[in-house]
Write an enzyme that holds these catalytic residues in place. Structure first.
Site, PDB file in Angstrom:
ATOM      1  CG  HIS A   1      -0.199   0.341   2.494  1.00 47.62           C
ATOM      2  ND1 HIS A   1       0.471  -0.611   3.205  1.00 47.62           N
ATOM      3  CD2 HIS A   1      -0.016   1.506   3.159  1.00 47.62           C
ATOM      4  CE1 HIS A   1       1.024  -0.053   4.261  1.00 47.62           C
ATOM      5  NE2 HIS A   1       0.752   1.227   4.262  1.00 47.62           N
TER       6      HIS A   1
HETATM    7  C1  UD1 Z   1      -1.867   5.227   6.264  1.00 40.89           C
HETATM    8  C2  UD1 Z   1      -0.551   5.677   6.883  1.00 40.89           C
HETATM    9  C3  UD1 Z   1       0.491   4.577   6.746  1.00 40.89           C
HETATM   10  C4  UD1 Z   1      -0.031   3.248   7.266  1.00 40.89           C
HETATM   11  C5  UD1 Z   1      -1.351   2.928   6.551  1.00 40.89           C
HETATM   12  C6  UD1 Z   1      -1.951   1.634   7.005  1.00 40.89           C
HETATM   13  C7  UD1 Z   1      -0.091   8.086   6.760  1.00 40.89           C
HETATM   14  C8  UD1 Z   1       0.727   9.102   6.095  1.00 40.89           C
HETATM   15  N1  UD1 Z   1      -0.027   6.849   6.219  1.00 40.89           N
HETATM   16  O1  UD1 Z   1      -1.624   5.096   4.866  1.00 40.89           O
HETATM   17  O2  UD1 Z   1       1.627   4.932   7.498  1.00 40.89           O
HETATM   18  O3  UD1 Z   1       0.899   2.229   7.010  1.00 40.89           O
HETATM   19  O4  UD1 Z   1      -2.272   3.997   6.792  1.00 40.89           O
HETATM   20  O5  UD1 Z   1      -3.130   1.367   6.362  1.00 40.89           O
HETATM   21  O6  UD1 Z   1      -0.762   8.388   7.714  1.00 40.89           O
HETATM   22  N2  UD1 Z   1      -9.036   4.804   2.336  1.00 40.89           N
HETATM   23  C9  UD1 Z   1     -10.240   4.139   2.236  1.00 40.89           C
HETATM   24  N3  UD1 Z   1     -10.768   3.661   3.389  1.00 40.89           N
HETATM   25  C10 UD1 Z   1     -10.184   3.824   4.606  1.00 40.89           C
HETATM   26  C11 UD1 Z   1      -8.958   4.500   4.661  1.00 40.89           C
HETATM   27  C12 UD1 Z   1      -8.393   4.973   3.517  1.00 40.89           C
HETATM   28  O7  UD1 Z   1     -10.805   3.988   1.174  1.00 40.89           O
HETATM   29  O8  UD1 Z   1     -10.735   3.363   5.617  1.00 40.89           O
HETATM   30  C13 UD1 Z   1      -8.429   5.328   1.101  1.00 40.89           C
HETATM   31  C14 UD1 Z   1      -8.496   6.835   1.080  1.00 40.89           C
HETATM   32  O9  UD1 Z   1      -9.455   7.235   0.175  1.00 40.89           O
HETATM   33  C15 UD1 Z   1      -7.131   7.300   0.657  1.00 40.89           C
HETATM   34  C16 UD1 Z   1      -6.277   6.066   0.662  1.00 40.89           C
HETATM   35  O10 UD1 Z   1      -7.068   4.963   1.082  1.00 40.89           O
HETATM   36  O11 UD1 Z   1      -7.151   7.839  -0.637  1.00 40.89           O
HETATM   37  C17 UD1 Z   1      -5.123   6.256   1.566  1.00 40.89           C
HETATM   38  O12 UD1 Z   1      -5.537   6.509   2.933  1.00 40.89           O
HETATM   39  P1  UD1 Z   1      -4.612   7.384   3.907  1.00 40.89           P
HETATM   40  O13 UD1 Z   1      -5.156   7.390   5.262  1.00 40.89           O
HETATM   41  O14 UD1 Z   1      -4.339   8.680   3.258  1.00 40.89           O
HETATM   42  O15 UD1 Z   1      -3.227   6.658   3.927  1.00 40.89           O
HETATM   43  P2  UD1 Z   1      -2.847   5.129   3.850  1.00 40.89           P
HETATM   44  O16 UD1 Z   1      -2.287   4.860   2.502  1.00 40.89           O
HETATM   45  O17 UD1 Z   1      -3.941   4.240   4.349  1.00 40.89           O
END
Ligand code: UD1
Length: 438
Positions: A279
């Protein structure tokens, strides 16, 4: 039982909510913070007419009431702690710390969920499995750019801290929720403890590295999972007295739940399989590399069945690029899995291929071969002591390492010091004994 009071500033209405841990009075900060703050265990939403109440008075009034109620338990001054969690890897770290602090009668705790992760399978499912109380507050920040997400957390967390003036705020790991809460506390002079302090990948292209460096500079109490964390912090000039080597709290959760996880193994599991997670923005946001990675995983699946619980970020990127996996039986794609199921799959895996930080640690503890698709790691003990091998973004190397493991080539493995299932007890002791003057 103490109460948490929620006060909208724009009106004179008061809302009283039942709170598990300690008494707080919250003012609605502005119309930007919607009244959808989720306060679990809603006790009542009684509208009380009245004039504005001095916040500190209201808070101390509640504290005194609680003191009296609890006087049979402890004469000690209450220590009010807020834990901030937001993203999936935070939950398994906070759960054992909440539990360990519950043993101190003077401690009142509240859990604030920023809502960074919001899907049920990225957040909700973990609370029940980990035996964690529902959060008192959910800030519901959701997705956004780094600046948007961090700013939204800060804007919504600041009024909570202003109103409650906790004795300490605990933040976990390296996600945006961690650094956002740390910035709020530092500016309001609220003591801050960082659980999982000191880890460094020395790669500032990783958003998590920025979050780690900033949080550690701001924290008053730095709780490290491994000795390299102490060394990094010392090199950065953090005073020795702030640093406590406590061990790995995520391993506490693993140790506690391993027996339960064993019963969660799915039926019809192949005798051998590779478990995949991917991811990191550096891997999945780069379309050229993502294509190469998918092709390599497809090739690997011809040698060993692959199980791939897919992070929402990765799924989104694949959809944007119009890419799809061959969904042959040898390539099993799933939604992100609950903690127990994923842990169960790790215990039986022939190998794990990942770019996650926490999974490098869990496989180290379990002695399961781990191939990490990253050029660096902030968890070097997983390479020097554990089973982790960094293959970088070299897909030929990944294929070769898979073959090596399939031929039975296993590296020697061990468990790093203080990854013993008792790290949270050491965190709790450090928090309770922390002195502001130090
Ligand atoms: C975040 C953390 C990362 C951790 C990871 C575990 C930061 C910078 N990154 O990354 O360190 O390893 O979580 O999962 O804080 N999304 C969904 N549903 C959710 C959550 C996210 O669809 O419940 C989608 C969002 O639309 C977003 C993408 O996933 O575009 C990324 O989510 P985000 O929280 O920005 O960062 P992660 O890549 O999950």
């Amino acid at each position: 039982m103490p109460f948490l009071h929620f006060r909208p500033s724009s009106t004179t209405k008061f809302y009283a909510y039942k709170c598990h841990y300690f008494d707080v009075v919250l003012e609605r900060p502005s119309c930007t913070l919607s009244l959808t703050l989720v306060v679990s265990h809603l006790y009542s939403a009684t509208s009380i007419q009245g004039s504005d109440v001095d916040r500190s008075d209201a808070f101390s009034r509640h504290s005194r009431a609680t003191d009296a109620a609890d006087s049979d338990i402890s004469d000690a001054k209450p220590v009010r702690i807020i834990h901030v969690v937001g993203a999936r890897p935070n939950f398994m770290k906070a759960a054992p710390v909440l539990r360990a602090l519950r043993r101190f009668p003077e401690v009142r705790q509240a859990l604030v969920h920023t809502g960074q992760h919001y899907d049920a399978n990225m957040s909700g499912v973990f609370f029940a499995e980990l035996g964690m109380p529902e959060p008192e507050l959910n800030l519901q920040v959701g997705s956004g750019s780094h600046a948007q997400q961090t700013a939204a957390i800060m804007t919504r967390f600041e009024p909570i801290v202003l109103e409650t003036r906790p004795d300490m705020v605990l933040v976990y790991g390296d996600v945006n929720s961690t650094v956002a809460a740390a910035l709020v506390c530092a500016k309001l002079l609220i003591p801050l403890a960082h659980v999982e302090a000191g880890l460094r990948s020395f790669d500032r292209t990783m958003p998590e590295e920025i979050n780690r460096v900033v949080t550690d500079q701001l924290a008053d109490l730095l709780l490290t999972p491994s000795i390299d964390g102490n060394e990094n912090l010392q090199r950065e000039g953090v005073p020795e007295c702030r640093i406590h080597f406590v061990g790995n709290v995520m391993i506490d959760t693993l140790v506690q739940l391993l027996p339960k996880a064993q019963s969660q193994l799915p039926d019809e599991l192949p005798p051998q399989y590779a478990l995949i997670t991917m991811h990191r923005p550096s891997n999945v946001d780069d379309s050229t590399f993502l294509r190469e990675l998918l092709q390599t995983l497809d090739e690997i699946s011809r040698e060993i069945p692959v199980i791939f619980p897919m992070h929402p970020r990765t799924r989104q990127r694949l959809a944007e690029l119009g890419l799809s996996f061959s969904c042959a039986a040898r390539m099993r794609l799933t939604e992100p899995l609950p903690y127990l199921q994923f842990l169960a799959l790790q215990t039986r895996a022939t190998m794990v291929i990942t770019d996650s930080g926490g999974i490098q640690e869990e496989t180290t503890y379990l002695g399961v071969p781990c191939l990490t698709v990253r050029e660096n790691t902030e968890r070097p003990v997983t390479v020097t002591i554990g089973t982790n091998v960094l293959v970088g973004r070299n897909m030929v190397r990944l294929g070769d390492e898979v073959k090596r493991i399939l031929k039975g080539g296993r590296s020697p493995s061990g468990v790093p010091p203080l990854w013993d299932g008792h790290a949270a007890e050491r965190v709790a002791a450090a928090v309770v004994n922390w002195q502001p003057s130090r």
